[in-house]
Every structure is written in structure tokens, then in C-alpha cells.
Design a protein around this motif. Structure first.
Motif, PDB file in Angstrom:
ATOM      1  N   ILE A 237      19.864  42.117  29.852  1.00  0.00           N
ATOM      2  CA  ILE A 237      20.270  42.525  31.206  1.00  0.00           C
ATOM      3  C   ILE A 237      21.515  41.761  31.646  1.00  0.00           C
ATOM      4  O   ILE A 237      22.444  42.342  32.218  1.00  0.00           O
ATOM      5  CB  ILE A 237      19.106  42.297  32.205  1.00  0.00           C
ATOM      6  CG1 ILE A 237      17.986  43.317  31.951  1.00  0.00           C
ATOM      7  CG2 ILE A 237      19.595  42.382  33.652  1.00  0.00           C
ATOM      8  CD1 ILE A 237      16.760  43.178  32.825  1.00  0.00           C
ATOM      9  N   MET A 238      21.564  40.470  31.369  1.00  0.00           N
ATOM     10  CA  MET A 238      22.698  39.636  31.794  1.00  0.00           C
ATOM     11  C   MET A 238      23.781  39.563  30.707  1.00  0.00           C
ATOM     12  O   MET A 238      24.968  39.699  30.980  1.00  0.00           O
ATOM     13  CB  MET A 238      22.220  38.221  32.118  1.00  0.00           C
ATOM     14  CG  MET A 238      21.229  38.142  33.268  1.00  0.00           C
ATOM     15  SD  MET A 238      21.920  38.669  34.841  1.00  0.00           S
ATOM     16  CE  MET A 238      22.947  37.273  35.254  1.00  0.00           C
TER      17      MET A 238
ATOM     18  N   ASN B  62      22.180  40.809  18.823  1.00  0.00           N
ATOM     19  CA  ASN B  62      20.902  40.855  19.531  1.00  0.00           C
ATOM     20  C   ASN B  62      19.873  41.392  18.564  1.00  0.00           C
ATOM     21  O   ASN B  62      20.208  42.133  17.637  1.00  0.00           O
ATOM     22  CB  ASN B  62      21.008  41.794  20.757  1.00  0.00           C
ATOM     23  CG  ASN B  62      19.850  41.627  21.740  1.00  0.00           C
ATOM     24  OD1 ASN B  62      19.945  40.856  22.671  1.00  0.00           O
ATOM     25  ND2 ASN B  62      18.749  42.326  21.523  1.00  0.00           N
TER      26      ASN B  62
ATOM     27  N   LYS C 109      21.353  47.376  21.642  1.00  0.00           N
ATOM     28  CA  LYS C 109      22.156  46.567  22.563  1.00  0.00           C
ATOM     29  C   LYS C 109      23.480  46.146  21.917  1.00  0.00           C
ATOM     30  O   LYS C 109      24.493  46.014  22.585  1.00  0.00           O
ATOM     31  CB  LYS C 109      21.368  45.342  23.022  1.00  0.00           C
ATOM     32  CG  LYS C 109      20.215  45.749  23.944  1.00  0.00           C
ATOM     33  CD  LYS C 109      19.275  44.615  24.267  1.00  0.00           C
ATOM     34  CE  LYS C 109      18.141  45.129  25.134  1.00  0.00           C
ATOM     35  NZ  LYS C 109      17.080  44.154  25.316  1.00  0.00           N
TER      36      LYS C 109
ATOM     37  N   LEU D   3      19.746  33.885  26.328  1.00  0.00           N
ATOM     38  CA  LEU D   3      18.416  34.190  25.791  1.00  0.00           C
ATOM     39  C   LEU D   3      17.348  33.879  26.834  1.00  0.00           C
ATOM     40  O   LEU D   3      17.598  33.142  27.787  1.00  0.00           O
ATOM     41  CB  LEU D   3      18.202  33.363  24.522  1.00  0.00           C
ATOM     42  CG  LEU D   3      19.214  33.672  23.411  1.00  0.00           C
ATOM     43  CD1 LEU D   3      19.302  32.534  22.406  1.00  0.00           C
ATOM     44  CD2 LEU D   3      18.831  34.975  22.718  1.00  0.00           C
ATOM     45  N   PRO D   4      16.128  34.405  26.646  1.00  0.00           N
ATOM     46  CA  PRO D   4      15.128  34.257  27.710  1.00  0.00           C
ATOM     47  C   PRO D   4      14.702  32.818  28.017  1.00  0.00           C
ATOM     48  O   PRO D   4      14.727  32.404  29.172  1.00  0.00           O
ATOM     49  CB  PRO D   4      13.940  35.087  27.195  1.00  0.00           C
ATOM     50  CG  PRO D   4      14.537  36.078  26.257  1.00  0.00           C
ATOM     51  CD  PRO D   4      15.711  35.377  25.618  1.00  0.00           C
TER      52      PRO D   4
ATOM     53  N   THR E 291      18.668  30.170  31.147  1.00  0.00           N
ATOM     54  CA  THR E 291      17.998  29.191  32.003  1.00  0.00           C
ATOM     55  C   THR E 291      16.868  28.575  31.188  1.00  0.00           C
ATOM     56  O   THR E 291      15.893  29.270  30.847  1.00  0.00           O
ATOM     57  CB  THR E 291      17.409  29.865  33.259  1.00  0.00           C
ATOM     58  OG1 THR E 291      18.461  30.538  33.946  1.00  0.00           O
ATOM     59  CG2 THR E 291      16.776  28.842  34.170  1.00  0.00           C
TER      60      THR E 291
ATOM     61  N   LYS F  11       8.594  31.429  34.446  1.00  0.00           N
ATOM     62  CA  LYS F  11       9.098  30.388  33.532  1.00  0.00           C
ATOM     63  C   LYS F  11       9.929  29.364  34.293  1.00  0.00           C
ATOM     64  O   LYS F  11       9.766  28.154  34.148  1.00  0.00           O
ATOM     65  CB  LYS F  11       9.936  31.062  32.435  1.00  0.00           C
ATOM     66  CG  LYS F  11      10.816  30.113  31.649  1.00  0.00           C
ATOM     67  CD  LYS F  11      12.113  30.732  31.124  1.00  0.00           C
ATOM     68  CE  LYS F  11      12.966  31.456  32.068  1.00  0.00           C
ATOM     69  NZ  LYS F  11      14.397  31.492  31.879  1.00  0.00           N
TER      70      LYS F  11
HETATM   71  P1  NAD Z   1      16.744  39.795  28.771  1.00  0.00           P
HETATM   72  O1  NAD Z   1      15.377  39.681  28.237  1.00  0.00           O
HETATM   73  O2  NAD Z   1      17.184  41.098  29.367  1.00  0.00           O
HETATM   74  O3  NAD Z   1      17.838  39.409  27.636  1.00  0.00           O
HETATM   75  C1  NAD Z   1      17.610  38.500  26.617  1.00  0.00           C
HETATM   76  C2  NAD Z   1      18.063  39.142  25.309  1.00  0.00           C
HETATM   77  O4  NAD Z   1      17.933  38.194  24.246  1.00  0.00           O
HETATM   78  C3  NAD Z   1      17.223  40.358  24.921  1.00  0.00           C
HETATM   79  O5  NAD Z   1      18.082  41.447  24.690  1.00  0.00           O
HETATM   80  C4  NAD Z   1      16.489  39.910  23.651  1.00  0.00           C
HETATM   81  O6  NAD Z   1      16.293  40.986  22.748  1.00  0.00           O
HETATM   82  C5  NAD Z   1      17.453  38.895  23.110  1.00  0.00           C
HETATM   83  N1  NAD Z   1      16.829  37.927  22.212  1.00  0.00           N
HETATM   84  C6  NAD Z   1      15.713  37.176  22.416  1.00  0.00           C
HETATM   85  N2  NAD Z   1      15.486  36.379  21.351  1.00  0.00           N
HETATM   86  C7  NAD Z   1      16.481  36.626  20.465  1.00  0.00           C
HETATM   87  C8  NAD Z   1      16.789  36.139  19.170  1.00  0.00           C
HETATM   88  N3  NAD Z   1      16.022  35.226  18.587  1.00  0.00           N
HETATM   89  N4  NAD Z   1      17.874  36.631  18.537  1.00  0.00           N
HETATM   90  C9  NAD Z   1      18.642  37.570  19.132  1.00  0.00           C
HETATM   91  N5  NAD Z   1      18.409  38.094  20.352  1.00  0.00           N
HETATM   92  C10 NAD Z   1      17.331  37.628  20.994  1.00  0.00           C
HETATM   93  O7  NAD Z   1      16.894  38.612  29.814  1.00  0.00           O
HETATM   94  P2  NAD Z   1      18.005  38.433  30.956  1.00  0.00           P
HETATM   95  O8  NAD Z   1      17.473  38.952  32.235  1.00  0.00           O
HETATM   96  O9  NAD Z   1      19.336  38.867  30.441  1.00  0.00           O
HETATM   97  O10 NAD Z   1      17.984  36.824  31.083  1.00  0.00           O
HETATM   98  C11 NAD Z   1      18.553  35.965  30.110  1.00  0.00           C
HETATM   99  C12 NAD Z   1      18.557  34.545  30.671  1.00  0.00           C
HETATM  100  O11 NAD Z   1      19.318  34.519  31.878  1.00  0.00           O
HETATM  101  C13 NAD Z   1      17.168  34.016  31.025  1.00  0.00           C
HETATM  102  O12 NAD Z   1      17.089  32.644  30.742  1.00  0.00           O
HETATM  103  C14 NAD Z   1      17.081  34.259  32.535  1.00  0.00           C
HETATM  104  O13 NAD Z   1      16.192  33.341  33.151  1.00  0.00           O
HETATM  105  C15 NAD Z   1      18.522  34.037  32.945  1.00  0.00           C
HETATM  106  N6  NAD Z   1      18.978  34.734  34.151  1.00  0.00           N
HETATM  107  C16 NAD Z   1      18.639  36.044  34.383  1.00  0.00           C
HETATM  108  C17 NAD Z   1      19.085  36.671  35.552  1.00  0.00           C
HETATM  109  C18 NAD Z   1      18.719  38.110  35.894  1.00  0.00           C
HETATM  110  O14 NAD Z   1      18.914  38.510  37.047  1.00  0.00           O
HETATM  111  N7  NAD Z   1      18.220  38.896  34.949  1.00  0.00           N
HETATM  112  C19 NAD Z   1      19.889  35.970  36.466  1.00  0.00           C
HETATM  113  C20 NAD Z   1      20.257  34.672  36.170  1.00  0.00           C
HETATM  114  C21 NAD Z   1      19.787  34.063  35.011  1.00  0.00           C
END
Ligand code: NAD
Length: 287
Positions: free
Chosen positions: A11-12, A31, A36, A65-66, A96, A234
Motif C-alpha cells: 500500500i505504501m 515484492n 505488485k 515491509l510490515p 515501522t 503491532k
Molecule cells: P503492506 O502489507 O501493504 O505492504 C508490505 C509489502 O511487503 C507487501 O506487498 C508484502 O507482500 C511485502 N513483503 C512482506 N514480506 C516480504 C518479503 N519477505 N519479501 C518481499 N516482500 C515482502 O503494508 P503497508 O501498509 O504498505 O505498510 C508497510 C509499513 O509501513 C508497515 O510497517 C506499516 O506499519 C508502515 N506504514 C503504513 C502506513 C499506511 O497507511 N498503510 C502509513 C505509515 C506507515
């Protein structure tokens, strides 16, 4: 030209990587799963089939990453960034995660912790707030890259400091969403026009970004993420551990952490964190 390897196109990370391409950087993304990566290629980036391929040529590696174990595995794991990045490449971890994990990583590889705030819209607009921990010289080296994805970019201290500031950010955001949720359910129970109420509240001392950006969707019970409950759960775990470590008591933070955990336990981990409203309505016998 600065070459960037980008891992985690969710998403980000997806829109952040696309904005880096727009700014003229050569971006190679990886990814899990192909769809993606294909989206980044459509946006003008390059696709990689492994971490190794994404980072081998990179001057800068960005991870989005998550959670802490994901970053540990991708950066420090066998076939990870540390194993395949060029000597002297700079890692910018925008995920984060726990501050202690960021500190550990920065002991193993040249790295900044650079968590972001501003949500999916901020990522799309390239207007994220970025709180950066690490060495000042590395911050200066990263600044042109961060400028392409962020609006407010501040070096807040040494390794892990960015994550500590992000934890405070998540405490404020969760608490504010909970209070907005309680206010909306309260207004609905009194049969007040919520749209009118949101408008006037937003103009006074109660005004805040959650009212501006999330309240309308919360009223409509639209909880498509955005930011998932499971990720905020988390983050509140990180906040509570860090507060305990510092001997700081966070009574409201502890309460909202329990509410977020309850939402997740009820199977709503995949909803947007605005779904705290669902819980307030349920606790009030209204849903
Ligand atoms: P998300 O789950 O949409 O994206 C994470 C991506 O990482 C996924 O596409 C997943 O397939 C990929 N991934 C996971 N493990 C992997 C690996 N081993 N190898 C390759 N790819 C892998 O999450 P997000 O919402 O984009 O959030 C990412 C980070 O940003 C998190 O730590 C979240 O707390 C932080 N964040 C999110 C937001 C928000 O509004 N969504 C805002 C600020 C911060």
C-alpha cells in the motif's frame, strides 16, 4: 544517476517507488508475488525476481515491509540485502518496526531508520512526513531520495530515534481515532447531523487530521484500508514496550491498545483502523 533497490511494494511502498521513478531515479523493485512488481514496471521501474537482483547494483536500498521480523529476514537473512548489496550501499528502512531492531540493523549495515506518516494518500502525493534516525552524513546522502517521497523530512537523532518518534506518532493517531469514533457514535445516538457536526468541529480547537480525512468514511462504515488494524496493533505493542522501557506510564495509550487488540481478535485485523468506530458502536449496544 542514483540507483535504488526497493523491497516491499505494498500500500505504501508501491506509490513511493512510483514517485521515485517519476523523480528520475532508476528503481528496481521486488515484492513477494509478481503483481505488485508488474505495477512498478508499468510505472516505469524495473522488476526483480529476488532481493539479490533488486539490490545488487543499488546505491540506496529502501525497505517498506510490515513488521520487525520481515525487515530482519529481508535485510539480515540468508540471501538478503546484507548478503547481496554493494559495499557502502545505504539502507533506508521506511517500515515501522521496533527501535531496538533498527539499532541492531544499523550495527550490521550502513542504515537509516526512516518510518513515515501520512497514510496511503501521503504516499501517493509524495507528501509523507519522514522521521529519520541515523548518522547525519547518511541523512544528507539520503535527502534527495527522501525529498521525492516526502514533504516534511526531519533528522531526529541517532539509530532508532526515527522509530521512537514514529511510535509517538502512532500513539497520537490511535488515541485521536478512538476519540473521533466515540464522538461520532455519541453524535449519532443524539441524532445530530454528523456531517454538519464534523464541519464545525474541524474548524475549532477539536480540529484534527482524523476528522478531516477519516471521519466521513467512518460515518459511512467504509473501512477499506488505508492502514490496517493489525499494523496499528503491532505499532501499539511497540509503543507499550518502549514506554515501559523508559518508565513512562501511558494510561490512554494502554486503553486504546486494548481496544485495537480486541478489534483484531474479533477478526477485523484487515480493516482500516477507523474501524475503532465499529467497536465503540458495539460496546454501546448500537451495532
Ligand atoms: P503492506 O502489507 O501493504 O505492504 C508490505 C509489502 O511487503 C507487501 O506487498 C508484502 O507482500 C511485502 N513483503 C512482506 N514480506 C516480504 C518479503 N519477505 N519479501 C518481499 N516482500 C515482502 O503494508 P503497508 O501498509 O504498505 O505498510 C508497510 C509499513 O509501513 C508497515 O510497517 C506499516 O506499519 C508502515 N506504514 C503504513 C502506513 C499506511 O497507511 N498503510 C502509513 C505509515 C506507515
Amino acid at each position: 544517476m542514483t540507483k535504488i533497490g526497493f523491497i516491499g511494494l505494498g500500500i505504501m511502498g508501491g506509490p513511493m517507488a512510483a514517485n521515485l521513478v517519476k523523480a528520475g531515479f532508476e528503481v528496481t523493485g521486488y515484492n513477494r508475488g509478481r503483481s505488485k512488481v508488474d505495477k512498478l514496471v508499468e510505472a516505469g521501474g524495473r522488476g526483480a525476481v529476488s532481493i539479490a537482483e533488486a539490490v545488487r547494483e543499488a546505491d540506496i536500498v529502501i525497505t517498506m515491509l510490515p513488521d520487525s521480523p520481515d525487515v530482519e529476514a529481508v535485510v539480515l537473512g540468508e540471501d538478503g540485502v546484507l548478503a547481496h548489496a554493494r559495499e557502502g550501499a545505504l539502507l533506508i528502512d521506511c517500515s515501522t518496526i521496533r527501535p531496538d531492531v533498527s539499532r541492531e540493523i544499523s550495527g550490521r549495515i550502513r542504515a537509516l531508520d526512516a518510518p513515515v506518516s501520512g497514510g496511503e494518500q501521503g504516499a501517493i502525493d509524495g507528501s509523507l512526513s519522514i522521521m529519520v534516525g541515523g548518522e547525519a552524513a547518511d541523512f544528507e546522502a539520503a535527502k534527495p531520495v527522501l525529498d521525492a517521497v516526502g514533504g516534511t523530512i526531519v533528522h531526529v537523532g541517532g539509530p532508532g530515534a526515527g522509530q521512537t518518534v514514529k511510535a509517538a506518532n502512532q500513539l497520537i493517531v490511535a488515541g485521536t481515532i478512538e476519540l473521533v469514533a466515540e464522538s461520532l457514535v455519541f453524535l449519532e445516538a443524539h441524532e445530530v447531523d454528523t456531517e454538519a457536526a464534523i464541519k464545525v468541529l474541524a474548524g475549532g480547537l477539536a480540529g484534527n487530521r482524523i476528522l478531516d480525512r477519516k471521519a466521513a468514511a467512518m460515518v459511512k462504515r467504509e473501512f477499506t484500508p488505508g492502514f490496517r488494524v493489525e499494523l496499528h496493533d503491532k505499532d501499539l505493542g511497540i509503543v507499550q514496550a518502549a514506554a515501559r522501557e523508559a518508565g513512562v506510564v501511558i494510561p490512554l495509550g494502554a486503553a486504546v491498545a486494548q481496544l485495537m487488540a480486541s478489534l483484531k481478535a474479533q477478526g477485523h485485523g484487515g480493516l482500516d483502523h477507523g474501524a475503532l468506530l465499529k467497536l465503540v458502536a458495539q460496546l454501546s449496544g448500537r451495532e
